[in-house]
Design an enzyme around this catalytic site. Structure first.
Site, PDB file in Angstrom:
ATOM      1  NE  ARG A  95      -3.767   2.137   2.472  1.00 27.47           N
ATOM      2  CZ  ARG A  95      -4.467   2.446   3.541  1.00 27.47           C
ATOM      3  NH1 ARG A  95      -4.419   1.656   4.604  1.00 27.47           N
ATOM      4  NH2 ARG A  95      -5.217   3.527   3.576  1.00 27.47           N
ATOM      5  CE1 TYR A 106      -0.309   9.208   6.430  1.00 27.54           C
ATOM      6  CE2 TYR A 106       0.943   8.393   4.566  1.00 27.54           C
ATOM      7  CZ  TYR A 106      -0.067   8.236   5.495  1.00 27.54           C
ATOM      8  OH  TYR A 106      -0.824   7.087   5.495  1.00 27.54           O
ATOM      9  CG  ASP A 132      -8.712   2.123  13.937  1.00 26.57           C
ATOM     10  OD1 ASP A 132      -8.320   1.893  15.109  1.00 26.57           O
ATOM     11  OD2 ASP A 132      -8.089   2.858  13.143  1.00 26.57           O
ATOM     12  CG  ASP A 137      -3.750   6.237  13.343  1.00 28.36           C
ATOM     13  OD1 ASP A 137      -2.919   5.327  13.488  1.00 28.36           O
ATOM     14  OD2 ASP A 137      -4.801   6.093  12.693  1.00 28.36           O
ATOM     15  CG  ASP A 169      -8.318   5.965  12.106  1.00 34.24           C
ATOM     16  OD1 ASP A 169      -7.471   5.852  13.010  1.00 34.24           O
ATOM     17  OD2 ASP A 169      -8.038   5.886  10.894  1.00 34.24           O
TER      18      ASP A 169
END
Length: 432
Positions: A95, A106, A132, A137, A169
């Protein structure tokens, strides 16, 4: 079962990175080990709190999975022993996130808080969604670009609530405590004051970054607003408590024949928590050897003998490094050869394309600009549409996969999995 605090005596300053496997394949892993070679779990052994636990101004340990501007989607693997960092797989493919103009990769150093868990068994009362099944994160917005696997001490500024495929998330906004401007950032309003429009850019990136792949826009709780520091600290505490329930062996409420860890496929092996999943040093080292069976520890030197066999020697050295196996080892070796003063145009794999004399049948290409080398791979050999740069030569598209450069007696290269640097000492360039 009542959960107790996850007390790890690990000193983060004594933790080192250890890579195995071939990058840009599903074999690549970044493990953590102590200086004695004892493995460290990225999820369990690295403590959440760096300092100030229970105070109004806690400092947290942030594990960087993806440095700013990178595209490879790396993450802590919950299902494998010692929870190494690996590249995510989606629909059988490695990915990469797409570039969403005007952004490249990012916008921030991205990663996770250890010892946190967004439980799929817990529905948050305000997001109205379950977790999730990942650690929290984290977006670190300081000036410095981190490397993959860096463990950075951060303070919390706020939090966004992304709803990803119907799951909560959280995205915790932080800044490196050693950033030159860290003292000026203490809450959400400081971000708006110092960087007007930045939080909206972060929101917009998270909203749209999956759309180039054909997915719908992501949704948010709180209409996309970033909640303040105090709210973020509550979110962290909540997900730390959920993590404690995970390692305590609490039962899965949907099937009490299983623990939460069993139900969600989470590996609990650790070395420092002193619980039922703690391994002895000997067992931990043996387990790491098995986990690394797919790769071998990186070489720490490149040899440049004076008998004229430079290129083959460099290739052999690089092939001992799991980051560079097969033809890609030859490619990096050719770049190293050029950096050492060799003629890159005589390579079997590369050609300098600055003069547009590239053989379009070759899979790899390098743009030479003085002592800087940009490495490209033919697009039909490279599935990522998230490459930061592409070129066309001879009717064939090439995507950037890395860079290398020479500065005095130092040669370094980087393909998104961390910079590897060698310093020349006589006829040998040693890892520095």
């Amino acid at each position: 079962m009542a959960a107790k605090a996850a007390v790890s005596q690990l000193k983060v300053s004594e933790v080192e990175k250890r890579v195995s496997g071939d990058p840009a394949t599903d074999s690549w892993r970044l493990f953590y080990v102590t200086k004695e070679g004892v493995p460290v779990s990225a999820l369990h052994d690295i403590p959440l709190y760096a300092s100030g636990e229970g105070t109004a101004s806690p400092v947290f340990n942030f594990v960087c999975e993806i440095p700013r501007y990178r595209n490879a989607k790396l993450e802590i693997c919950l299902k494998e022993k010692f929870n190494p960092i690996k590249q995510d797989i989606k629909k059988g493919n490695l990915r990469f996130v797409h570039n969403v103009l005007p952004f490249q990769g990012y916008l921030f150093n991205y990663g996770a808080f250890p010892q946190t868990w967004e439980s799929p068994s817990f529905k948050h009362p305000e997001t109205n969604c379950f977790g999730d099944n990942d650690p929290l994160d984290v977006c670190e917005i300081g000036q410095a670009t981190a490397d993959v696997g860096d463990i950075i001490q951060v303070k919390v500024l706020g939090v966004m609530a992304l709803i990803d495929d119907g799951e909560t998330d959280w995205k915790v906004i932080t800044i490196n405590v050693n950033d030159p401007e860290a003292a000026e950032f203490n809450d959400v309003e400081d971000i708006e004051k110092k960087r007007p429009g930045y939080l909206h850019a972060v929101y917009e990136w998270f909203r749209t970054y999956k759309m180039p792949a054909g997915d719908p826009a992501n949704e948010f709780a709180f209409d996309g607003a970033t909640r303040n520091r105090d709210y973020a600290l509550e979110v962290i505490k909540e997900n730390y408590d959920l993590y404690l329930s995970l390692i305590a062996g609490d039962k899965n409420p949907k099937d009490e024949t299983q623990t939460l860890a069993e139900a969600h496929g989470i590996e609990l092996a650790n070395v420092h928590l002193n619980d039922k999943n703690t391994l002895s040093v000997e067992d931990a080292k043996a387990a790491l050897q098995l986990a690394e069976a797919q790769g071998i520890p990186p070489t720490n030197e490149l040899n440049f003998p004076e008998d004229g066999s430079v290129l083959n020697t460099v290739k052999n050295s690089l092939r001992k490094n799991p980051q560079w196996t097969g033809e890609l080892a030859d490619v990096i070796a050719d770049v190293a050869h050029a950096a050492a003063g060799g003629d890159i145009t005589k390579s079997a794999h590369l050609a300098a394309v600055g003069d547009q004399e590239l053989n379009a049948e070759k899979a790899y290409a390098v743009v030479v600009d003085g002592n800087n080398y940009t490495i490209f791979l033919a697009k039909n050999s490279y599935t990522s549409s998230g490459s930061p740069k592409s070129i066309e030569v001879g009717g064939k598209q090439y995507c950037q996969i890395g860079t290398a450069k020479v500065e005095g007696d130092v040669f370094s290269y980087d393909t998104g999995y961390g910079v590897q640097t060698f310093k020349k000492e006589g006829a040998t360039w040693k890892s520095s």
